[in-house]
Write a protein that holds these residues in place. Sequence first.
Motif, PDB file in Angstrom:
ATOM      1  N   LYS A 116       0.969  -1.274  -0.241  1.00 37.96           N
ATOM      2  CA  LYS A 116       0.066   0.701  -0.088  1.00 37.96           C
ATOM      3  C   LYS A 116       1.048   1.430   0.420  1.00 37.96           C
ATOM      4  O   LYS A 116       0.667   2.448   0.107  1.00 37.96           O
ATOM      5  N   CYS A 117       1.614   1.230   0.557  1.00 39.10           N
ATOM      6  CA  CYS A 117       2.761   1.854   0.743  1.00 39.10           C
ATOM      7  C   CYS A 117       3.230   2.742  -0.946  1.00 39.10           C
ATOM      8  O   CYS A 117       3.313   2.534  -1.525  1.00 39.10           O
ATOM      9  N   CYS A 157       5.198   8.858  -0.089  1.00 39.96           N
ATOM     10  CA  CYS A 157       5.628   9.891  -0.584  1.00 39.96           C
ATOM     11  C   CYS A 157       6.437  10.855   0.826  1.00 39.96           C
ATOM     12  O   CYS A 157       6.622  11.566   1.162  1.00 39.96           O
ATOM     13  N   VAL A 159       5.386  11.604   3.953  1.00 32.04           N
ATOM     14  CA  VAL A 159       4.655  12.154   5.329  1.00 32.04           C
ATOM     15  C   VAL A 159       5.388  11.300   6.717  1.00 32.04           C
ATOM     16  O   VAL A 159       5.169  12.327   7.436  1.00 32.04           O
ATOM     17  N   CYS A 160       4.987  10.331   7.157  1.00 30.60           N
ATOM     18  CA  CYS A 160       5.184   9.312   7.646  1.00 30.60           C
ATOM     19  C   CYS A 160       6.705   9.531   8.815  1.00 30.60           C
ATOM     20  O   CYS A 160       6.977   9.951   9.892  1.00 30.60           O
ATOM     21  N   CYS A 219       2.211   8.248  12.371  1.00 29.92           N
ATOM     22  CA  CYS A 219       2.754   8.345  11.337  1.00 29.92           C
ATOM     23  C   CYS A 219       1.093   7.173  10.450  1.00 29.92           C
ATOM     24  O   CYS A 219       0.882   7.746   9.252  1.00 29.92           O
ATOM     25  N   ALA A 273      -1.244  10.060   9.513  1.00 29.32           N
ATOM     26  CA  ALA A 273      -0.621  10.584   8.458  1.00 29.32           C
ATOM     27  C   ALA A 273      -1.256  10.119   7.354  1.00 29.32           C
ATOM     28  O   ALA A 273      -1.025  10.108   6.279  1.00 29.32           O
ATOM     29  N   CYS A 274      -0.801   9.080   7.174  1.00 29.67           N
ATOM     30  CA  CYS A 274      -0.570   8.235   6.058  1.00 29.67           C
ATOM     31  C   CYS A 274      -1.727   8.211   5.487  1.00 29.67           C
ATOM     32  O   CYS A 274      -2.869   7.573   5.503  1.00 29.67           O
ATOM     33  N   ARG A 275      -2.072   8.759   4.256  1.00 32.56           N
ATOM     34  CA  ARG A 275      -3.052   8.715   3.018  1.00 32.56           C
ATOM     35  C   ARG A 275      -3.347   7.984   2.503  1.00 32.56           C
ATOM     36  O   ARG A 275      -4.587   6.848   2.060  1.00 32.56           O
ATOM     37  N   SER A 276      -2.231   6.888   2.770  1.00 34.85           N
ATOM     38  CA  SER A 276      -2.790   5.653   2.063  1.00 34.85           C
ATOM     39  C   SER A 276      -3.093   3.910   2.287  1.00 34.85           C
ATOM     40  O   SER A 276      -3.154   3.308   1.786  1.00 34.85           O
ATOM     41  N   ASP A 277      -3.501   4.427   3.512  1.00 35.25           N
ATOM     42  CA  ASP A 277      -3.581   3.338   5.102  1.00 35.25           C
ATOM     43  C   ASP A 277      -2.531   2.332   4.907  1.00 35.25           C
ATOM     44  O   ASP A 277      -2.788   1.337   5.140  1.00 35.25           O
TER      45      ASP A 277
END
Length: 1019
Positions: A952-953, A956, A958-959, A990, A993-997
Amino acid sequence: MNNPKGSVLVVGGGITGVQTALDLADSGFYVYLVERTAAIGGVMSQLDKTFPTNDCSACILSPKLVECGRHLNIQLLTLAELVSLNGEPGNFRAVVRETPRYVDVNKCIACGMCAEKCPKVVPNEFNNGLGTRKAAYLKFPQAVPLKYAIDARHCIWLNKPGRCGACAKACPAGAIDFNAKPKEHVLEVGAVALALGFDSYDPSPLDFTGYGRVKNVVTALEFERLLSPSGPCLGHMERPSDRKIPKKIAWLQCVGSRDINRAAHSYCSAVCCMYAIKQAVIAREHAGGQLDASIFYMDMRCHGKEFERYYERAKASGVRFVRSRVHSIWPAGAALNTGKGFDYGQDILLRYSDEDGHLHDEVFDLAVLSVGMQPSSYAANLLKDLNISVNEDGFVSASAFSPVATSRPGIFVCGPISGPKDIPQSVTEASSVAAEISAMLAPARWQATKIKEFPPERDVSAEAPRIGVFVCHCGINIASVVDVRRVAEYARTLPGVVFVQDNLFTCSQDTIVQMVETIRREGLNRVVVASCTPRTHEPLFQETLREAGLNRYLFEMANIRDQDSWVHQNEPEKATEKAKDLVRMAVAKVRGDHALAANQVPVHKMALVIGAGATGMTAALSLADQGFPVHLVDKADVLGGNARRLYRTWQGEEVKERLEKLIEQVKSHSNITLHLSTELDNTSGSVGRFKTRLSNGREIEHGVAIIAVGGQPWKPIGDWQYLYGEDERVKTLLEVDELCMADEKQFSGLKNVVFVHCVGSRIPERPYCSRVCCTHAIDQALKLKELNPDMNIFMLYRDIRTYGQRERLYQEARAKGIVFIRYDLNNRPVLSRNGDGLVMQAVDHVLKRPVAIHSDMVVLATAVEPRSDAKSLSKFFKCSINADGFLMEAHAKLRPVDFATDGVFLAGLCHYPKPIEESIAQAKAAAIRAARVLAQNVVSAESAIAVVNPNKCVTCGVCAKICPYAAISKDPVIQKASVDSSLCKGCGACVAACRSDAITLKNMGNEQIMAAIEAVMWE
């Protein structure tokens, strides 16, 4: 010292003795803990609640007592006394006599049948004579060891053999042994710690108090028992004579303290003002705010951290404070001849004079005497036998730079036996003693200890959930609001729950033992405890699961105290329903929890100490003497900090000479590396594995950190300037100290000097007391009087806070003619120029008239404030600061030198204003807490950590940017985010913040969270 012993004798099983024992045992030494009574816990176990956190005293103390009682490297010797001690440091021979318990501790199952059948009823000492117990007794419900004892003074069989024996007949375990004999234990130890506690002053000789002669006059400790869930009233506030709920209570301060004539105790007992305020606040809570609570006092001494705020909150909540002198207490009713004597009624009449000198009579339902501390006769005799020096008040003599050392090498002292003090300072001193002993016996570390082993963990992954729920009454903390039995019955209906039990105190030793047995017997594979807060109790229960062969992470707590009974006191039905909801959510979550592998991190056996004042140097030196390398960092170019500006301690010891010796020891120590003119650039990592980059380019790997960056004097400005910086005759206390060190004789020609207290303290901008100012100012005034006995000195003050034995300075100052004039914030002193002279205008609080003092010098007792860099350091180490900018300890009472961040500790003025001897003690306390980590090869790291699903990562980043522990980076092989398991603390930033779960927390994933959310929606 040749071949020192690796074991230590600790005498006294109160909180100070327990803390000393735990610190030493976890640092590699075997401890014999000797306690005179049948269980450890001391006076703190008798208290109802602590302040300012409002924690249940028994609840926060219980895990520590249980830990101590179950520690593999601590041997408890209860009903025991030290009778002789010979030898020298490193090699003492102690003889301890153990009085028979007449109950075999290996057989006793704490069922209570012996006490139930015992016919002999005697006064209950634990409840201070309020209520009764049996001759066969348990000291208190959460006693450690949780074993019954038989009181030989009152037992019928032991006094008249052959009669009674009811306890032996009733005991199902055959534990009663009337033939038990005293035992003598000969112990070879390397050092001795004395944690002898104190006795409360007995007010009986003070006839004006009415104690023992007038009904419903009790001491403060008796009142604690009246409030306590384990007390004679089961937590329902009632007065002793008729069990009536009091509507009007008076607290009388300084009973047995600050009294030269009748009590013969000239010192202030340091704790009485605050415990009276606490009792008044809690009593009003018991009464739903309808209680009339009045405190009669001379000075309110709220000198500790958050104490002044607590005082102001009490005033705002309706507690009445009356500055006064109490004349007497009498029965309020007229004499009534009952035929069996005269009855004067249940109410009391209090006669007092207010600060204007007017006499008042007022009727109350109950009077509470705020009695002071004094050394016990047992302690006095023991100190004499051990040839340890005491001062004129009977407390152990101590130096400011060696606050826990005694006159006999190898014997150390902590707690109130060296002077009146509160719980945080006593606990700090306990750890300080452990540091001194650890340094002295460092070569013998781990030589006498054992290693605790747990049974193999059961693999429950293929089992259907079998959940056990344990619901706690917490005395009446929960049960007085929540219907605990209804909650327990409800828990039986929940899916997966196969066992439910409600307990008076789930954290008590017997319940913990039963829990282990229950998990095994019932085949439980998950556990929920519905009680108080995981902040204090989760580690205890998790270890209980390990002892039963379960993974510690198959556990969940439902906080039905802090989050329910305490916040819904007036809504019992709704609180009960909410408790059911919380239990249901916990059960739903734990059903989806999985066993997590233990996560351990190797320890970098190096310490970082930030701040090289007296506190930081002491901490560094203590660690270095214990054998651990230390990096000592300070942004200044010289060692010494604020102590370089101090002239002498309140005891008259000159600081400069001792400071120079300390500096030389630090500079010459092979285990200390100095970094002066250096600051921190960045810090990453966690306990055992920190990495810090310094401004000098050096990067340090270290296992622990101690923050001791000090504080700074506030510079008078605005309404509190008093011409400071405009007229050279206006000085601060530290500036006068510096002038004394340069040439003290320059003050001998002064005729009139005015000191102004609380300059910048106890005001809205800084609503705390700076603790040191009253003592410092009075000591300086006495020095000026010494230089010129004819000098006129005036003290403009709000409350004189010469706490503890510092009170002698106040008494000496008054005896030498120093004039004290009280002011308040609404009528502050005003300083002006009159030609070339200075004129201080104030209102005399006795004469009620304005006075003008022509002054040759004005000295300002300015506030102590936190340094600006304390805030930036707190961010580096993820530590909290309070509203005043001081660093926040993990727990005000039981962890006063720890941060909530594991492996980081604090000491000195950055924690809160304090005198140099308290800073020194706190520095050594921080050192031993750090040594507990450094003494290990590995430390446990968080197992409930974040994990990344690489499928899924989206990389990006952000984490990695948001992670406060720098635990996330890009895997160079798969080019996806990767979590360093040794650095992750499981905070979840994290995940949010993670936008892609792609990131989730172990045992806190969507499965568990959604299960809990869905559970709360059930009807």
